[in-house]
Design a protein around this motif. Structure first.
Motif, PDB file in Angstrom:
ATOM      1  N   LYS A   3       0.814  -1.206   0.000  1.00 55.99           N
ATOM      2  CA  LYS A   3       0.000   0.000   0.000  1.00 55.99           C
ATOM      3  C   LYS A   3       0.853   1.263   0.000  1.00 55.99           C
ATOM      4  O   LYS A   3       0.384   2.341   0.331  1.00 55.99           O
ATOM      5  CB  LYS A   3      -0.919  -0.007   1.214  1.00 55.99           C
ATOM      6  CG  LYS A   3      -0.159  -0.022   2.521  1.00 55.99           C
ATOM      7  CD  LYS A   3      -1.120   0.161   3.680  1.00 55.99           C
ATOM      8  CE  LYS A   3      -0.331   0.305   4.971  1.00 55.99           C
ATOM      9  NZ  LYS A   3      -1.176   0.606   6.103  1.00 55.99           N
ATOM     10  N   ASN A   4       2.127   1.122  -0.388  1.00 55.51           N
ATOM     11  CA  ASN A   4       3.004   2.278  -0.364  1.00 55.51           C
ATOM     12  C   ASN A   4       2.956   3.110  -1.623  1.00 55.51           C
ATOM     13  O   ASN A   4       3.660   4.082  -1.748  1.00 55.51           O
ATOM     14  CB  ASN A   4       4.455   1.834  -0.125  1.00 55.51           C
ATOM     15  CG  ASN A   4       4.601   1.282   1.271  1.00 55.51           C
ATOM     16  OD1 ASN A   4       4.001   1.804   2.200  1.00 55.51           O
ATOM     17  ND2 ASN A   4       5.357   0.203   1.394  1.00 55.51           N
ATOM     18  N   ARG A   5       2.166   2.705  -2.581  1.00 54.35           N
ATOM     19  CA  ARG A   5       2.126   3.471  -3.826  1.00 54.35           C
ATOM     20  C   ARG A   5       0.795   4.221  -3.923  1.00 54.35           C
ATOM     21  O   ARG A   5      -0.182   3.864  -3.268  1.00 54.35           O
ATOM     22  CB  ARG A   5       2.318   2.528  -5.010  1.00 54.35           C
ATOM     23  CG  ARG A   5       3.631   1.749  -4.853  1.00 54.35           C
ATOM     24  CD  ARG A   5       4.155   1.229  -6.135  1.00 54.35           C
ATOM     25  NE  ARG A   5       4.735   2.275  -6.966  1.00 54.35           N
ATOM     26  CZ  ARG A   5       5.167   2.043  -8.211  1.00 54.35           C
ATOM     27  NH1 ARG A   5       5.048   0.860  -8.752  1.00 54.35           N
ATOM     28  NH2 ARG A   5       5.705   3.018  -8.912  1.00 54.35           N
ATOM     29  N   PRO A   6       0.748   5.269  -4.726  1.00 57.35           N
ATOM     30  CA  PRO A   6      -0.488   6.042  -4.822  1.00 57.35           C
ATOM     31  C   PRO A   6      -1.679   5.181  -5.235  1.00 57.35           C
ATOM     32  O   PRO A   6      -1.514   4.181  -5.938  1.00 57.35           O
ATOM     33  CB  PRO A   6      -0.166   7.072  -5.906  1.00 57.35           C
ATOM     34  CG  PRO A   6       1.311   7.211  -5.878  1.00 57.35           C
ATOM     35  CD  PRO A   6       1.837   5.854  -5.520  1.00 57.35           C
ATOM     36  N   ILE A   7      -2.854   5.590  -4.784  1.00 57.51           N
ATOM     37  CA  ILE A   7      -4.047   4.764  -4.971  1.00 57.51           C
ATOM     38  C   ILE A   7      -4.333   4.473  -6.443  1.00 57.51           C
ATOM     39  O   ILE A   7      -4.652   3.347  -6.815  1.00 57.51           O
ATOM     40  CB  ILE A   7      -5.257   5.439  -4.287  1.00 57.51           C
ATOM     41  CG1 ILE A   7      -5.057   5.358  -2.769  1.00 57.51           C
ATOM     42  CG2 ILE A   7      -6.566   4.784  -4.691  1.00 57.51           C
ATOM     43  CD1 ILE A   7      -6.030   6.155  -1.954  1.00 57.51           C
ATOM     44  N   SER A  44     -14.376   8.603  -2.457  1.00 57.88           N
ATOM     45  CA  SER A  44     -13.188   9.201  -3.064  1.00 57.88           C
ATOM     46  C   SER A  44     -12.426   8.194  -3.917  1.00 57.88           C
ATOM     47  O   SER A  44     -11.924   8.521  -4.991  1.00 57.88           O
ATOM     48  CB  SER A  44     -12.330   9.805  -1.934  1.00 57.88           C
ATOM     49  OG  SER A  44     -10.983   9.734  -2.231  1.00 57.88           O
ATOM     50  N   ILE A  45     -12.406   6.926  -3.476  1.00 60.27           N
ATOM     51  CA  ILE A  45     -11.773   5.877  -4.294  1.00 60.27           C
ATOM     52  C   ILE A  45     -12.578   5.659  -5.574  1.00 60.27           C
ATOM     53  O   ILE A  45     -12.026   5.530  -6.667  1.00 60.27           O
ATOM     54  CB  ILE A  45     -11.660   4.550  -3.502  1.00 60.27           C
ATOM     55  CG1 ILE A  45     -10.799   4.733  -2.248  1.00 60.27           C
ATOM     56  CG2 ILE A  45     -11.078   3.450  -4.383  1.00 60.27           C
ATOM     57  CD1 ILE A  45     -10.942   3.608  -1.246  1.00 60.27           C
ATOM     58  N   ASN A  46     -13.898   5.663  -5.434  1.00 59.08           N
ATOM     59  CA  ASN A  46     -14.746   5.479  -6.608  1.00 59.08           C
ATOM     60  C   ASN A  46     -14.525   6.613  -7.608  1.00 59.08           C
ATOM     61  O   ASN A  46     -14.510   6.403  -8.822  1.00 59.08           O
ATOM     62  CB  ASN A  46     -16.216   5.420  -6.184  1.00 59.08           C
ATOM     63  CG  ASN A  46     -17.097   4.891  -7.296  1.00 59.08           C
ATOM     64  OD1 ASN A  46     -16.789   3.875  -7.915  1.00 59.08           O
ATOM     65  ND2 ASN A  46     -18.169   5.610  -7.572  1.00 59.08           N
ATOM     66  N   PHE A  47     -14.319   7.841  -7.079  1.00 59.63           N
ATOM     67  CA  PHE A  47     -14.071   8.980  -7.964  1.00 59.63           C
ATOM     68  C   PHE A  47     -12.730   8.813  -8.691  1.00 59.63           C
ATOM     69  O   PHE A  47     -12.589   9.215  -9.842  1.00 59.63           O
ATOM     70  CB  PHE A  47     -14.111  10.299  -7.177  1.00 59.63           C
ATOM     71  CG  PHE A  47     -14.304  11.515  -8.061  1.00 59.63           C
ATOM     72  CD1 PHE A  47     -15.554  11.802  -8.607  1.00 59.63           C
ATOM     73  CD2 PHE A  47     -13.243  12.358  -8.358  1.00 59.63           C
ATOM     74  CE1 PHE A  47     -15.742  12.901  -9.430  1.00 59.63           C
ATOM     75  CE2 PHE A  47     -13.423  13.472  -9.184  1.00 59.63           C
ATOM     76  CZ  PHE A  47     -14.670  13.737  -9.720  1.00 59.63           C
ATOM     77  N   ASP A  48     -11.755   8.209  -8.008  1.00 62.97           N
ATOM     78  CA  ASP A  48     -10.471   7.914  -8.674  1.00 62.97           C
ATOM     79  C   ASP A  48     -10.698   7.002  -9.882  1.00 62.97           C
ATOM     80  O   ASP A  48     -10.080   7.191 -10.931  1.00 62.97           O
ATOM     81  CB  ASP A  48      -9.501   7.219  -7.702  1.00 62.97           C
ATOM     82  CG  ASP A  48      -8.901   8.187  -6.697  1.00 62.97           C
ATOM     83  OD1 ASP A  48      -8.928   9.403  -6.956  1.00 62.97           O
ATOM     84  OD2 ASP A  48      -8.407   7.728  -5.657  1.00 62.97           O
TER      85      ASP A  48
END
Lengths: 98, 348
Positions: A3-7, A44-48
Motif C-alpha cells: 500500500k506504499n504506492r499512490p491509490i 473518493s476511491i470510486n471517484f479515482d
C-alpha cells in the motif's frame, strides 16, 4: 506491491490482469488495503476510478442497478477493464506485470 | 427504476456537478485578480517598489517586487491546499505521490516551473504595469499555446473546429494587445514589460497544462496540485528569492515586513481563491471533459472584469472587452465536444 504506492497506481495494477472488475470490488479491495473505512473515503476511491476512466485508462464495459445495496442501493454499478492506453501509462508508472 | 433511466439520471448528475465545479473555478479565478491588484499598493510591497526604484529604476523594481508578491502568493496557496488536504484526510496519499518522483511527481515539479516563474509572475507583472483587467484577459490566450504544444509534443490532432476556435482567440488577442498599444505608441510611452507579462501568463499556463496532465493522469488531483505548489515554493523561496538577495536586493527585510494584518489578510484571500480555482478546475474534468471544463473555466476573464468594475469602479478599455469576448467565444468553439465523446476524453 504494497500500500506504499499512490491509490491510482494500485487501481491500475489491479486491472493489469486484463479481467473486467466491478467498481465495488475494486473499491472494497482498496479500502481494505489502505485502511480507508469511511464512506467519504469509499466515494473518493470510486471517484479515482471515474477519473481513470475519463482519462481513457479504463473502459466502462457494463452497468447494472444496485438492487441489493452492494455499494449504494438504487444507484448504478459499473464494470471496467483496462485499455491499451492504461497499459502504457501503467508501464510508465513502473507497475509490475505490464 | 430501470437501467436506462438510471443511466440517464447518473449522467445528468455528473454533468451538472461538473458544470458547478467549472463555474466555481471561473469565480475563484476571477476574484483572484482583486487581491492580486490590491496587494501592489499595500506595504511592504509599495515601499519595496519605491525603494528599489530609487537605485535600480522603475522596471527592475516592479519585476523584483512582483517576484516577492508571487512568492507569497505561492506560500498562501500552499497553506490553503495543505488545509484542504488535511480536511480530506489525504496526507498519506500526498506522501505516496511525492515518493513516486520518476513516474509521477517530476511532472508536477516541471509544471511548477512554467506555472510559477512564468505564468503567475507574468500575471502579477501585467497587473502591476498595466492593470488587472488586461492581465486577466491576456491570460485567456493560453489554450492556443496548449493546443499547439500538444500538436507538436504528443501529435494530438487539431480538428477544424479547434482551428477555428484558435483563430477567434488569436483575433481576441490582437484586440487585447493592439488597442492599448496603439494609444501608447502615439503617446510614446509603452509599458513593454507589462505586455511581456501578459504573454508570459498565456504561454506559461499553456505549457503548465500540457506537462501537469502527464502526472495528473495517474495521481489524485488534490495531492498532485499540492505538489505542483510545493515545487513553486521551492523555486521561489530556495532559489530565486535568495539569489536576488545575494545580488543585493532587500528581499528578506521586506519579506519580514509582510506580517501586517491587512497584507496577510489579502495574501490569504489570494491563496484561497487561487488554490481553489485549481482544485475546482481539475474536479470538473472527469465529469464534463477537459474541453468543457476549460471552456467554462475561461469565463474567469469575464468574472475578473465584472469584479474589478464592482470593487474598484474601473471599466476596462473597449478593446479589452471585445478581445475578452472573442477569447471566450473562441474557447467555447474550440472546446464544445459532441456529447457522445464525454465518457472518454481520449482516443484509445
Amino acid at each position: 506491491m504494497s500500500k506504499n504506492r499512490p491509490i491510482k497506481f494500485r487501481i491500475l495494477e489491479l486491472f493489469l490482469n486484463g479481467k473486467e472488475s466491478w467498481n465495488y470490488e475494486i473499491v472494497s479491495k482498496i479500502q481494505e488495503e489502505y485502511g480507508m473505512k469511511s464512506n467519504f473515503q469509499r466515494d473518493s476511491i470510486n471517484f479515482d476510478i471515474i477519473e481513470l476512466a475519463s482519462g481513457g485508462m479504463l473502459k466502462d464495459v457494463e452497468q447494472k442497478v444496485d438492487d441489493n445495496g452492494i455499494y449504494k442501493k438504487g444507484f448504478l454499478l459499473h464494470k471496467y477493464m483496462i485499455t491499451d492506453f492504461g497499459r502504457v501509462r501503467s508501464s510508465d508508472a513502473c507497475l509490475r506485470s505490464v | 427504476m430501470d437501467l436506462k433511466a438510471l443511466k440517464k439520471q447518473e449522467s445528468k448528475r455528473k454533468i451538472s456537478k461538473g458544470y458547478m465545479w467549472a463555474f466555481f473555478c471561473a469565480i475563484f479565478w476571477g476574484i483572484w485578480y482583486l487581491p492580486g491588484t490590491v496587494v501592489w499598493v499595500l506595504n511592504p510591497f509599495d515601499e519595496m517598489s519605491s525603494a528599489i526604484a530609487k537605485t535600480s529604476g522603475d522596471g527592475i523594481s516592479l519585476v523584483v517586487t512582483a517576484v516577492l508578491i508571487t512568492a507569497f502568493n505561492a506560500l498562501a496557496v500552499m497553506l490553503a491546499l495543505m488545509i484542504w488536504n488535511g480536511v480530506l484526510g489525504k496526507y498519506g496519499e500526498l506522501i505516496r505521490t511525492l515518493k513516486e518522483f520518476h513516474p509521477c511527481s517530476k511532472w508536477f515539479f516541471l509544471a511548477s516551473i512554467f506555472g510559477g516563474p512564468m505564468a503567475i509572475l507574468g500575471s502579477f507583472i501585467a497587473m502591476g504595469f498595466i492593470g488587472g483587467a488586461f492581465s486577466a484577459v491576456a491570460g485567456l490566450l493560453y489554450p492556443v499555446v496548449g493546443s499547439i504544444l500538444a500538436y507538436y509534443w504528443y501529435g494530438e490532432k487539431i480538428s477544424k473546429r479547434a482551428a477555428i476556435g484558435i483563430a477567434v482567440i488569436v483575433l481576441g488577442g490582437i484586440s487585447i494587445y493592439g488597442g492599448g498599444l496603439l494609444n501608447e505608441l502615439s503617446s510614446g510611452n509603452v509599458p513593454w514589460i507589462g505586455y511581456l507579462g501578459g504573454l508570459m501568463a498565456a504561454a506559461g499556463w499553456g505549457i503548465e497544462g500540457a506537462i501537469a496532465g502527464k502526472g495528473l493522469d495517474i495521481a489524485e488531483p488534490d495531492a498532485g496540485l499540492t505538489l505542483r505548489f510545493l515545487g513553486e515554493n521551492i523555486i521561489w523561496w530556495i532559489i530565486i528569492v535568495p539569489v536576488l538577495a545575494l545580488v543585493g536586493f532587500p528581499m528578506y527585510s521586506f519579506a519580514l515586513k509582510a506580517f501586517e494584518p491587512l497584507t496577510l489578510l489579502i495574501l490569504i484571500f489570494a491563496g484561497i481563491t487561487f488554490g481553489f480555482c485549481y482544485v475546482t478546475w481539475y474536479k470538473s474534468f472527469p465529469l464534463i471533459g477537459v474541453g468543457r471544463g476549460q471552456g467554462i473555466g475561461n469565463l474567469y476573464g469575464l468574472c475578473a472584469i465584472i469584479f474589478i468594475f464592482l470593487f474598484f469602479g474601473t471599466a476596462p478599455d473597449w478593446t479589452i472587452i471585445i478581445g475578452g469576448a472573442l477569447c471566450i467565444a473562441g474557447s467555447f468553439i474550440m472546446f464544445t465536444e459532441d456529447a457522445s465523446e464525454l465518457e472518454t476524453l481520449r482516443g484509445e
